[in-house]
Design an enzyme around this catalytic site. Sequence first.
Site, PDB file in Angstrom:
ATOM      1  N   ASP A  76      15.238 148.637   0.994  1.00 16.17           N
ATOM      2  CA  ASP A  76      15.319 147.740   2.146  1.00 16.17           C
ATOM      3  C   ASP A  76      13.974 147.499   2.815  1.00 16.17           C
ATOM      4  O   ASP A  76      13.757 146.446   3.403  1.00 16.17           O
ATOM      5  CB  ASP A  76      16.355 148.228   3.160  1.00 16.17           C
ATOM      6  CG  ASP A  76      16.203 149.681   3.557  1.00 16.17           C
ATOM      7  OD1 ASP A  76      15.232 150.335   3.121  1.00 16.17           O
ATOM      8  OD2 ASP A  76      17.068 150.181   4.305  1.00 16.17           O
ATOM      9  N   ASP A 492      13.595 159.460   9.500  1.00 10.15           N
ATOM     10  CA  ASP A 492      14.885 159.722   8.852  1.00 10.15           C
ATOM     11  C   ASP A 492      15.000 161.085   8.193  1.00 10.15           C
ATOM     12  O   ASP A 492      16.063 161.685   8.211  1.00 10.15           O
ATOM     13  CB  ASP A 492      15.240 158.645   7.830  1.00 10.15           C
ATOM     14  CG  ASP A 492      15.518 157.302   8.463  1.00 10.15           C
ATOM     15  OD1 ASP A 492      15.737 157.258   9.693  1.00 10.15           O
ATOM     16  OD2 ASP A 492      15.507 156.295   7.760  1.00 10.15           O
TER      17      ASP A 492
END
Length: 896
Positions: A76, A492
């Site tokens: 992404d 993350d």
Amino acid sequence: MRRPRLLAGLAGLALTGGLLAGALPAGAAEPDAAPARTQAAAASYSWKNVRVDGGGFVPGLVFNRTEKNLLYARTDIGGAYRWDQAGSAWVPLLDHIGWDDWGHTGVVSLASDTADPDRVYAAVGTYTNDWDPGTGAVLRSADRGATWQRADLPFKLGGNMPGRGMGERLAVDPHDNRILYLGAPSGNGLWRSTDSGATWAKVTSFTNPGGYQQDPTDTSGYNSDEQGIVWVTFDESTGGGTGAGATATATKTIYVGVGDKENAVYRSTDAGATWTRLAGQPTGHLAHKGVLDAGNGYLYLAYSDTAGPYDGGKGKVYRYATATGEWKDITPVAEADTYHGFSGLTVDRQHPGTVMVSAYSSWWPDTQLFRTTDSGTTWTRAWDYSAYPTRSNRYTMDVSSVPWLTWGGDPAPPEQAPKLGWMTEALEIDPFDSDRMLYGTGATVYGTTELTRWDTNTNFTIRPMVKGLEETAVLDLVSPPSGAPLISALGDVGGFRHTDLGAVPPMMFTAPNFTSTTSLDYAETKPDVLVRSGHLDGGPRVAFSTDNGAHWFAGQEPAGVTGGGTVAAAADGGRFVWSPEGTAGVHAATGHGTSWTPSAGIPAGATVESDRVDPKTFYGFHGGTFYASADGGLTFTAKATGLPAKGNVRFKAVPGRKGDIWLAGGAPDAAYGLWHSTDGGATFTKVSGVDQADAVGFGKAAPNASYPALYSSAKIGGVRGIFRSTDAGATWVRVNDDAHQWGWTGATITGDPRVYGRVYVATNGRGIIYGDTSETGGGDGGTDPGTPPAGACKVAYRITNQWQGGFQADVTVTNTSATAWTGWTLGWTFSAGQTVGQMWNATPAGTGSAVTAKNAGWNGAVAAGGSASFGFTGSWTGSNPVPAVFTLGGATCSAA
């Protein structure tokens, strides 16, 4: 295990978008210095990734249907990759994308040409709202992604937008490969190219633009964007020329998925001239994917009630008979039992009727994969409950190659560590090998080469198949003068301590395990002392280490903290200053954060750093003003003003030089560049000739130089790149090239204090890149020490973790001789049949129970009285005793 956040793309690149499009008021504290001189290129640099293996969302996997082992992956925010079968690794394809086109590192769709497997296409663009100032494009390659040409589009594409796991939105006509279709978002409809992707035009006969919005009330334009056209599928049985030299004929029947819950699927039977809504189709859900099995004439569709990739409460799976028009609900479970949508969808091209689908948003206790071998009449699951909460898995997870995928967790049943996955929207069976299946998750690519064991109720093994695919967003980096050469703060996945740049670390930071680490610092004269801050729901959001980041413990936090902010450690490790997000403001502490005292004279939200010599001196920056403290961070005084007041600004103090500070940042429409202070921030001089600079760092001085090497992600002489100066900023040389740009590199940069020329570059989605130079004094080297005298070494062997069948050990070898080593090789024999799995900070060798560990490049030099450490994971059965004897260079080492 926590649910990963969208920081890598949404928060991280939202910041990036603001930086690239933002503005800065003019002004600097001092007149420009003499113009900096630049050279075109440095001596040859080699570039590699610091290995993490994965770390981000892989929403798409694409096999070529006519050439075996030709496989692509899209991410992404981190570009596209091609699988290298010989090396069992992924090869990055979009590293050439530069600063101005950073949005093109987001890949919304990929297409591999079945007629000409050398051709591959990528639809690129990261955001459809104003976070990305550029428009989308379709990249085309005739050499499998080695080189690319670009066709710009008049609209944006959203590789990191909601719905990015749907697709594929880009497709090549299998019978006339000059024809491609692209599904566009934001009301832009369906587009077509008839010249192999060189030019594009809207298909005006397709009138439904796909108006579904994830959240129409979202004023940012992120969740409120219209999903548009989400997939294109050709029926290869309905077109194509025959005979030698025959003119190719476009495929007649094409299916298109639309972001519209009431009108999700359309079809053309005249090669795209006209389109009709497919009659009898189900309503109330979005068709995430439409996969045609031409072998038995079924179009399979996976539906969800939302666009994903995080959410989805209900879903359906349908089968459409292309010959008769019959729709059949083949959902694997009753809708009343679904708490997830369906998205990942694949068919076995070798066995028509074999289909798999994923429950992509089943976060707890785990994702689920379903499989049918009779076109959906009956289904089996990857796991079931034998007796709640006990699970019966058809598979075994082997993450020994990427051990951090357990997240250091030991969850209560029915949750397991590692998870089978989450965000599982990419799911593909190899069209040439029914045993090979891969799927993407929010952190990695998993796969198996034993899939058909599923059908005989025989356990099969799932492993990470992610080597070479690096997708972390890098927020901060430090390279201490001793200990591990690199410690990272990542989005993350928190961050890692790298003792070997070429090995996957055993675990990310834990205790606490931040969802993202935003800031990191070490004590300059006591590098074993570190502090980090980051995001964690409910806190604590600050942590400390006294062993160079090998282990961490949480600190306390003042009231009003909502996020990590920035943190700084005093030069001697005795004090810390923290500027967290939220209303708390800047605070100072002695000790390890057991209590914090509000700092006076500095605004909340300031960026903080420490002087690298004076343990009581700290610095801050906010809104164009520089601040300094001489009492350990308790009080700050405003110093220089007129510095950049908009955009992102980062600064660092030079090791070994009190009051020596470099500041980089700004925005294109105002003050932007690099500033230098040698008086503790009282005044700054703008470095003339540096057009723009976004990060600055220091490394080992060049041979015969006394000032540390400077590194910057900057624009100098009109050229964007990674630059190095070996003469305190008087001259600069670009060390990267146009093939190695990695999009946006402005978050942080640092050199290595032990290796001249080595630079660590932060990317936003391509992980940590490091470069080494072939210049004299560069590289790392290290040779065997020969045969040291008896008694010249001491070994400490410690089992740090053990579980059924496996263990982790840390080993420290100390040079007890009077002579420095230039390299070392340690040997031992396991007495109970143990074996070494993965080793870091050393290279393993040996056969059977005999093991040798040779130094890594960076830790071969060990001074008299000094030590080197490494670690490994291993397996055992029966017992796991510590080896009795260690040898180095043929001599026996004593036990520590």
